[in-house]
Design a protein around this motif. Structure first.
Motif, short mmCIF file in Angstrom:
data_model
loop_
_atom_site.label_atom_id
_atom_site.label_comp_id
_atom_site.label_asym_id
_atom_site.label_seq_id
_atom_site.Cartn_x
_atom_site.Cartn_y
_atom_site.Cartn_z
N ALA A 185 -4.73 26.02 -0.86
CA ALA A 185 -4.86 24.78 -1.63
C ALA A 185 -6.02 24.87 -2.62
CB ALA A 185 -5.06 23.59 -0.69
N MET B 252 -0.78 21.40 -3.41
CA MET B 252 -1.86 20.47 -3.76
C MET B 252 -1.82 20.12 -5.24
SD MET B 252 -3.75 19.02 -1.83
CE MET B 252 -4.54 17.57 -2.49
N VAL C 220 -7.10 18.93 0.92
CA VAL C 220 -6.28 17.74 1.03
C VAL C 220 -7.10 16.57 1.56
CG1 VAL C 220 -4.16 16.80 2.01
CG2 VAL C 220 -4.31 19.23 1.54
N PHE D 226 1.24 20.12 5.36
CA PHE D 226 0.34 21.15 5.88
C PHE D 226 0.34 21.14 7.41
CE2 PHE D 226 -1.73 21.51 1.69
CZ PHE D 226 -1.86 22.88 1.65
N ILE E 180 0.82 -1.20 0.00
CA ILE E 180 0.00 0.00 0.00
C ILE E 180 0.86 1.26 0.00
CG2 ILE E 180 -1.54 1.38 1.44
CD1 ILE E 180 -2.98 -1.18 2.18
N PHE F 252 -7.10 3.00 -2.68
CA PHE F 252 -5.95 2.10 -2.62
C PHE F 252 -6.04 1.17 -1.42
CE2 PHE F 252 -4.50 5.30 -5.48
CZ PHE F 252 -3.67 4.62 -6.35
N ALA G 48 1.41 15.49 1.37
CA ALA G 48 0.89 16.86 1.33
C ALA G 48 0.17 17.19 2.63
CB ALA G 48 -0.05 17.03 0.14
N ALA G 49 -0.66 16.25 3.10
CA ALA G 49 -1.39 16.47 4.36
C ALA G 49 -0.41 16.69 5.51
CB ALA G 49 -2.30 15.29 4.66
N LEU G 50 0.64 15.84 5.56
CA LEU G 50 1.61 15.97 6.64
C LEU G 50 2.35 17.30 6.57
CD1 LEU G 50 3.04 12.33 6.81
CD2 LEU G 50 1.46 13.46 8.38
N PHE H 58 -0.68 12.55 -1.64
CA PHE H 58 -1.70 13.24 -0.83
C PHE H 58 -1.40 13.13 0.66
CE2 PHE H 58 -5.23 13.07 -4.24
CZ PHE H 58 -4.67 14.19 -4.82
N PHE I 176 -0.19 7.24 -11.17
CA PHE I 176 -1.33 6.41 -10.75
C PHE I 176 -1.20 5.96 -9.30
CE2 PHE I 176 -1.12 5.87 -15.35
CZ PHE I 176 -2.35 6.43 -15.66
N ARG I 177 -0.55 6.78 -8.48
CA ARG I 177 -0.50 6.48 -7.05
C ARG I 177 -0.86 7.76 -6.31
NH1 ARG I 177 1.37 1.81 -5.24
NH2 ARG I 177 1.48 2.71 -3.17
N TYR I 178 -1.95 7.72 -5.58
CA TYR I 178 -2.39 8.94 -4.90
C TYR I 178 -2.05 8.94 -3.41
CZ TYR I 178 -4.99 10.53 -8.96
OH TYR I 178 -5.32 11.00 -10.20
N ILE I 179 -1.86 7.75 -2.84
CA ILE I 179 -1.68 7.69 -1.39
C ILE I 179 -0.49 8.52 -0.93
CG2 ILE I 179 -1.23 6.22 0.59
CD1 ILE I 179 -2.58 4.01 -0.69
N LYS J 18 -1.36 16.42 -6.87
CA LYS J 18 -2.33 15.87 -7.81
C LYS J 18 -1.65 15.48 -9.12
CE LYS J 18 -7.05 16.51 -9.29
NZ LYS J 18 -8.04 17.45 -9.79
#
Lengths: 218, 231
Positions: A161, A172, B65, A196, A2, B76, A192-194, A189, A183-186, A176
Motif C-alpha cells: 500500500a 490504496m 489504510v 486487506f 454516514i 465524516f 479497502a481495510a476489509l 477506505f 468526496f466520500r472517503y468512508i 484514494k
C-alpha cells in the motif's frame, strides 16, 4: 447518512481490481525477494573479503531506512539517468529489493541451522563445494525457512500500500482516487481495510498451522 | 551541496518532527502493547477474545489504510483529527498491536514453575504478574521490542502522506524546489539510518542494564553484533 450502501456496492468492482494489482505486486515482489535474498545470503556466507562486508552493510542499511523514502529515491532518481520504467515496475523492484534484505537474514538463519555434520559428510565424500551447496545445504535450508518467508509475504502484501505514494495504481490508490472524485472517503477506505483483512487474516491462520505442523528455525 | 544549503533548516525541522512522531508513537505503542498483551493472557475469555480480535484487525489491515482512514474517513463521523494526531494514533495502534505479541510471547514463555511457585505462595494474579512474571520478561522483550521501535521509526515516514511536515515530507518540498533528488533523499536516508542506529544503541544499553547476568559487553561490540545479524 454516514454509510451509503449503494455507493459502496458501486465502487466494489474498482476496488477489487485494485486488490488484484496489489496481489500481483506482492507475488512479483516476493519472487524477487526470495531469489535475491538467497543470493545475498549465500554470498555473505562465502565470506569473500569486501563483498561480504559491503552486502552486510547494504542489508543493514536497507533495514534501517523507510521503504517509502527508498521508493521516492528510486522513483525520482532513475528518470534523471534516462531509465524510464512504469511506476508499477519501479514499485515491484523497490519492494522486492527492500524485502530481500529481510529474506537474506531468514536464509542465513536457515543455512546456519543445517547441522555441521552435513558439511563434514560432504567434505568426507569429497563433494565439490558447489555441489555441497546446491544438493546438500540449500535444499535443507530453504525448506526450513518457508514458513518464515510466508510471514514476509503477508507483510509485503500490506506494505505494498505504501507504493501508492509513487502512483502505483493498487488497492490504496484506487480507494484514494475514488475518495477524491466522490468526496466520500468512508466507503472506499473501509472497504479497502476489509479487503486487506479478508486476504491477510486467513493467510496468517494457514501459515500458523503450517508453522506448528512443520516447525521452524529462528 | 550548495544547492540545498539554504534548505537545511527545513531538514532540521523535519528531523525534529520525525523524532517527535516516533517518540509519541512509541509511548502510545508501549501502552497499547501492555494493555493488549496482558489482556490476551487474561483468564476472562471475553477479554482475551476482544484483545485477540483487536490485534488481528490492527495487524491484518495495512498501516497506510489505518492512517488514511483516521485522517480522511473519520471526519465524516464529525471527528476531525490533526494530521500529527492521526499519524501518532495510527502508528501507536498499529505498532502497539505488533508489540503486544512481543509482550504476550515473552510472558507466556516464562517457565511454568515460576507461576506455580507464586500460586503456592498465595500471591494474587496481579502481584504474581508484577513481582514475578513481568520483571523476568522484560529482558526477553527488549530485542524484539527494539525491532518494533525501529519499524515504528521507519513507518513514521508514512505520516508525510497525510501532510505532517516530517523528514520525508520536507524532503519532497526541497526536491520539488531544487530538483536535487538524489542528494536530498540520500541525506534523509542517512538521517533515518542514523536514527535507527540510535534506537538500536538505546536497546543495547537497556539490554545490558536488564540482563540478569549483567554481562558487560562493550556497547560497540553488541551494536556490531546486531549489525551482523539475526535481528
Amino acid at each position: 447518512m454516514i454509510w451509503d450502501n449503494a455507493f459502496a456496492i458501486s465502487i466494489l468492482p474498482k476496488l477489487l481490481q485494485g486488490l488484484v494489482t496489489t496481489v500481483q505486486i506482492t507475488i512479483a515482489g516476493m519472487a524477487i525477494a526470495a531469489v535475491l535474498g538467497l543470493i545475498v545470503a549465500v554470498f555473505r556466507f562465502l565470506r569473500i573479503p569486501v563483498l561480504s562486508q559491503v552486502l552486510g552493510f547494504l542489508v543493514y542499511f536497507i533495514r534501517g531506512t523507510p521503504l517509502l523514502v527508498q521508493a521516492f529515491f528510486v522513483f525520482y532518481v532513475l528518470p534523471e539517468y534516462g531509465i524510464a520504467m512504469s511506476a508499477l515496475l519501479t514499485g515491484i523492484i523497490v519492494i522486492g529489493i527492500n524485502y530481500s534484505a529481510y529474506t537474506a537474514e531468514v536464509y542465513r538463519s536457515g543455512i546456519e541451522g543445517v547441522p555441521v555434520g552435513q558439511w563434514e559428510a560432504s567434505t568426507a565424500l569429497n563433494l565439490p563445494r558447489a555441489r555441497t551447496w546446491t544438493r546438500i545445504v540449500l535444499p535443507q535450508a530453504v525448506r526450513r525457512v518457508v514458513p518464515l518467508l510466508g510471514n514476509y509475504l503477508i507483510q509485503m502484501f500490506k506494505d505494498s500500500a505504501i507504493l501508492s505514494a509513487i502512483t502505483v495504481y493498487e488497492l490504496m490508490s484506487v480507494a484514494k482516487a475514488i475518495g477524491q472524485s466522490e468526496f466520500r472517503y468512508i466507503e472506499p477506505f473501509t472497504i479497502a481495510a476489509l479487503l486487506f483483512l479478508i486476504v491477510s487474516v486467513p493467510c496468517t491462520l494457514v501459515l500458523r498451522r503450517l508453522e506448528t505442523r512443520y516447525g521452524t528455525v529462528h | 551541496m550548495d544547492a540545498i544549503a539554504e534548505y537545511l533548516p527545513l531538514i532540521r525541522q523535519g528531523l525534529v518532527t520525525t523524532v517527535e512522531v516516533t517518540v509519541l508513537g512509541a509511548v502510545l505503542a508501549l501502552v497499547v502493547a501492555f494493555v493488549l498483551g496482558l489482556a490476551r493472557l487474561s483468564t476472562h475469555r471475553w477479554l482475551r477474545w476482544t484483545a485477540a480480535c483487536i490485534v488481528e484487525f490492527l495487524r491484518g489491515t495495512s498501516l497506510v489504510v489505518q492512517l488514511f482512514w483516521l485522517f480522511f474517513a473519520l471526519p465524516f463521523f464529525g471527528i476531525q483529527l490533526t494530521a500529527l494526531f492521526a499519524g501518532v494514533l495510527a502508528l501507536g495502534l498499529n505498532e502497539g498491536a505488533y508489540a503486544s505479541e512481543v509482550v504476550r510471547g515473552s510472558i507466556a514463555s516464562r517457565p511454568r514453575g515460576q507461576t506455580e511457585a507464586a500460586i503456592a505462595l498465595n500471591m494474587t494474579p496481579a502481584l504474581r504478574m508484577r513481582r514475578i512474571l513481568l520483571p523476568q520478561s522484560v529482558p526477553a522483550m527488549l530485542p524484539p521490542m527494539g525491532n518494533v521501535m525501529v519499524d515504528l521509526l521507519k513507518n513514521s515516514s508514512l505520516v508525510s502522506l497525510v501532510t505532517v511536515a516530517d523528514l520525508t515530507f520536507n524532503a519532497g518540498l526541497i526536491r520539488s524546489s531544487t530538483g536535487e533528488t538524489a542528494l536530498v533523499y540520500g541525506i534523509i536516508l542517512i538521517l533515518y539510518f542514523l536514527l535507527s542506529l540510535v534506537i538500536s544503541a538505546i536497546v543495547a544499553l537497556l539490554e545490558r542494564r536488564f540482563s540478569p547476568t549483567r554481562e558487560r559487553r562493550p556497547l560497540l561490540t553488541s551494536l556490531a553484533g546486531r549489525m551482523q545479524g539475526v535481528s
